[in-house]
Design a protein around this motif. Structure first.
Motif, PDB file in Angstrom:
ATOM      1  N   LEU A 194      36.792 -34.128  -3.664  1.00 38.80           N
ATOM      2  CA  LEU A 194      36.610 -33.978  -5.104  1.00 38.80           C
ATOM      3  C   LEU A 194      37.562 -32.883  -5.559  1.00 38.80           C
ATOM      4  N   VAL A 195      38.349 -33.147  -6.596  1.00 38.06           N
ATOM      5  CA  VAL A 195      39.264 -32.143  -7.141  1.00 38.06           C
ATOM      6  C   VAL A 195      38.720 -31.698  -8.490  1.00 38.06           C
ATOM      7  N   PHE A 196      38.407 -30.406  -8.601  1.00 36.46           N
ATOM      8  CA  PHE A 196      37.740 -29.874  -9.791  1.00 36.46           C
ATOM      9  C   PHE A 196      38.669 -28.998 -10.627  1.00 36.46           C
ATOM     10  N   GLU A 197      38.386 -28.941 -11.924  1.00 37.30           N
ATOM     11  CA  GLU A 197      39.040 -27.969 -12.789  1.00 37.30           C
ATOM     12  C   GLU A 197      38.652 -26.564 -12.346  1.00 37.30           C
ATOM     13  N   ARG A 198      39.614 -25.668 -12.369  1.00 35.52           N
ATOM     14  CA  ARG A 198      39.363 -24.294 -11.952  1.00 35.52           C
ATOM     15  C   ARG A 198      38.282 -23.640 -12.822  1.00 35.52           C
ATOM     16  N   ALA A 199      38.329 -23.886 -14.128  1.00 36.22           N
ATOM     17  CA  ALA A 199      37.369 -23.260 -15.048  1.00 36.22           C
ATOM     18  C   ALA A 199      35.935 -23.681 -14.725  1.00 36.22           C
ATOM     19  N   ASP A 200      35.743 -24.947 -14.323  1.00 31.90           N
ATOM     20  CA  ASP A 200      34.394 -25.421 -13.997  1.00 31.90           C
ATOM     21  C   ASP A 200      33.838 -24.711 -12.765  1.00 31.90           C
ATOM     22  N   MET A 201      34.705 -24.450 -11.805  1.00 32.38           N
ATOM     23  CA  MET A 201      34.262 -23.825 -10.559  1.00 32.38           C
ATOM     24  C   MET A 201      34.030 -22.318 -10.718  1.00 32.38           C
ATOM     25  N   GLU A 202      34.678 -21.706 -11.695  1.00 29.38           N
ATOM     26  CA  GLU A 202      34.595 -20.246 -11.835  1.00 29.38           C
ATOM     27  C   GLU A 202      33.665 -19.800 -12.952  1.00 29.38           C
ATOM     28  N   ALA A 203      33.043 -20.761 -13.654  1.00 24.18           N
ATOM     29  CA  ALA A 203      32.096 -20.417 -14.724  1.00 24.18           C
ATOM     30  C   ALA A 203      30.806 -19.864 -14.115  1.00 24.18           C
ATOM     31  N   PRO A 204      30.176 -18.857 -14.742  1.00 21.95           N
ATOM     32  CA  PRO A 204      28.924 -18.295 -14.214  1.00 21.95           C
ATOM     33  C   PRO A 204      27.816 -19.353 -14.161  1.00 21.95           C
ATOM     34  N   LEU A 205      27.001 -19.279 -13.121  1.00 22.28           N
ATOM     35  CA  LEU A 205      25.867 -20.200 -12.983  1.00 22.28           C
ATOM     36  C   LEU A 205      24.606 -19.582 -13.582  1.00 22.28           C
ATOM     37  N   PRO A 206      23.809 -20.375 -14.291  1.00 16.78           N
ATOM     38  CA  PRO A 206      22.561 -19.839 -14.861  1.00 16.78           C
ATOM     39  C   PRO A 206      21.535 -19.468 -13.798  1.00 16.78           C
ATOM     40  N   THR A 207      21.691 -20.021 -12.587  1.00 17.12           N
ATOM     41  CA  THR A 207      20.727 -19.751 -11.506  1.00 17.12           C
ATOM     42  C   THR A 207      21.159 -18.574 -10.628  1.00 17.12           C
ATOM     43  N   ALA A 208      22.261 -17.902 -10.980  1.00 15.04           N
ATOM     44  CA  ALA A 208      22.795 -16.827 -10.142  1.00 15.04           C
ATOM     45  C   ALA A 208      21.784 -15.697  -9.965  1.00 15.04           C
ATOM     46  N   ASN A 209      21.697 -15.204  -8.733  1.00 14.84           N
ATOM     47  CA  ASN A 209      20.797 -14.090  -8.426  1.00 14.84           C
ATOM     48  C   ASN A 209      21.334 -13.416  -7.172  1.00 14.84           C
ATOM     49  N   GLU A 210      21.993 -12.275  -7.354  1.00 16.82           N
ATOM     50  CA  GLU A 210      22.697 -11.637  -6.238  1.00 16.82           C
ATOM     51  C   GLU A 210      21.748 -11.227  -5.118  1.00 16.82           C
ATOM     52  N   ALA A 211      20.586 -10.707  -5.469  1.00 16.84           N
ATOM     53  CA  ALA A 211      19.626 -10.278  -4.446  1.00 16.84           C
ATOM     54  C   ALA A 211      19.156 -11.463  -3.609  1.00 16.84           C
ATOM     55  N   MET A 212      18.869 -12.585  -4.282  1.00 12.71           N
ATOM     56  CA  MET A 212      18.430 -13.776  -3.559  1.00 12.71           C
ATOM     57  C   MET A 212      19.575 -14.357  -2.731  1.00 12.71           C
ATOM     58  N   ALA A 213      20.803 -14.268  -3.237  1.00 17.10           N
ATOM     59  CA  ALA A 213      21.955 -14.775  -2.485  1.00 17.10           C
ATOM     60  C   ALA A 213      22.096 -14.026  -1.168  1.00 17.10           C
TER      61      ALA A 213
END
Length: 351
Positions: A194-213
């Motif tokens: 799959l070849v993706f647009e760079r902007a789509d891959m680098e946009a912040p995710l609403p589910t982001a959680n650094e502690a959980m990561a």
């Protein structure tokens, strides 16, 4: 002899995808000699060849050659074992896919993933290996459809790839592929991707959680360590990646690095269904794919990093691996043909 395996989490996703087709998977599992109740055990694993037979039986019973695409409709982070939750807590899809590459073997040992940024955008590449049976195209197509669906699920908005590369020949009915991917399709491609647009891959995710990561990284790392520690194949690959730029690897050198005798190394690899020479060849082939996807990498650099003293030996090996020259292969990827000129760039292999 050790077999490649697939996690019960991924197998459960396959079952849900097949049930959308009206198939009775409990009966199919019995027919294939598989334990259906093991799907409820998150630590259970199924032989890769059994999953291959499951796909084959599903196509035979349903008549649907595009049945693998059903995976897009059932995917959730839980399908990816602990890796799914690590993805969900990532800051971006790019960071999530980097985690997916790192922990892929937890989900299924039969698949190798790559994720890299090129001139066209980010490319998520997939190679599915068979065990004793050659892999079916349905397995790879299920993974591609699943990855795209996961992007939409995690980001909360439709993600449309720039291109979808499918290794199999174009089927008579491509409508299911258009519905699943909503993107330009390239069949008979050199690999699945799959070849993706760079902007789509680098946009912040609403589910982001650094502690959980961080927490999920620890869980996934511990699981992978337990899963890999007894497998000599994995450890030999790591050593090969490290020493290939030093020249043609010797079995004696690898055995010493692992604190094993040559005879013990050979026996352990045989028990895991491979050999030193086969593993060396596979590792070189997989690294060659990674290096040729990097813009600016020359033929001499690539040959050197793969441990070939003579570039002509690399050239012959490459023709055997891909039935194409390195330049032809790179052209298929949409990059510049490889040059024989040496550049001062220094690249080290990825372990």
């Amino acid at each position: 002899m050790s077999e490649r395996t697939t996690s019960a989490s991924w197998a459960s996703g396959i079952v849900k995808a097949l049930e959308l087709e009206g198939l009775d998977c409990r009966v199919m599992f019995k027919q294939l000699g598989l334990d259906f109740t093991a799907l409820d055990d998150p630590d259970a694993r199924f032989p890769q060849d059994s999953m291959t037979r499951l796909w084959q039986l599903a196509v035979e019973l349903s008549g649907n050659e595009a049945i693998g695409l059903n995976m897009a409709r059932v995917v959730r982070p839980a399908s990816f074992h602990v890796v799914g939750y690590a993805l969900m807590s990532s800051r971006t899809l790019a960071e999530g896919f980097e985690r997916l590459v790192r922990y892929q073997r937890i989900i299924a040992e039969s698949s190798d993933l790559s994720f890299r940024l090129g001139p066209e955008g980010y490319s998520l590449g997939l190679t599915v290996h068979g065990d004793h049976l050659p892999p079916t195209r349905h397995s790879a197509e299920a993974s591609l459809a699943c990855a795209l669906s996961l992007c939409t699920w995690l980001s909360g908005r439709p993600i449309q790839p720039r291109r979808v590369l499918i290794q199999g020949p174009q089927p008579k009915n491509i409508e299911p592929y258009k519905v699943a991917f909503h993107s330009p399709l390239v069949f008979d491609a050199p690999h699945d991707a799959l070849v993706f647009e760079r902007a789509d891959m680098e946009a912040p995710l609403p589910t982001a959680n650094e502690a959980m990561a961080i927490l999920h990284d620890r869980f996934a790392g511990e699981y992978l360590a337990r899963f890999s520690e007894s497998r000599v194949t994995h450890r030999v690959r790591q050593v090969l990646c490290r020493i290939l730029p030093q020249g043609e690897p010797k079995r004696e050198t690898v055995a010493q690095a692992l604190h094993l005798s040559q005879r013990t190394l050979q026996r352990r690899l045989q028990e895991e269904g491979t050999s030193f020479q086969s593993l060396l060849d596979d590792t070189r082939r997989e690294l060659a794919e990674q290096y040729l996807a990097q813009p600016g990498m020359t033929l001499l650099e690539t040959a050197y990093l793969l441990g070939f003293a003579d570039p002509s030996n690399f050239y012959r090996a490459f023709r055997r691996w891909f039935d194409a020259t390195p330049s032809e292969y790179r052209s298929r990827l949409g990059g510049e043909p490889l040059s024989d000129a040496r550049t001062p760039a220094c690249t080290t292999p990825v372990p």
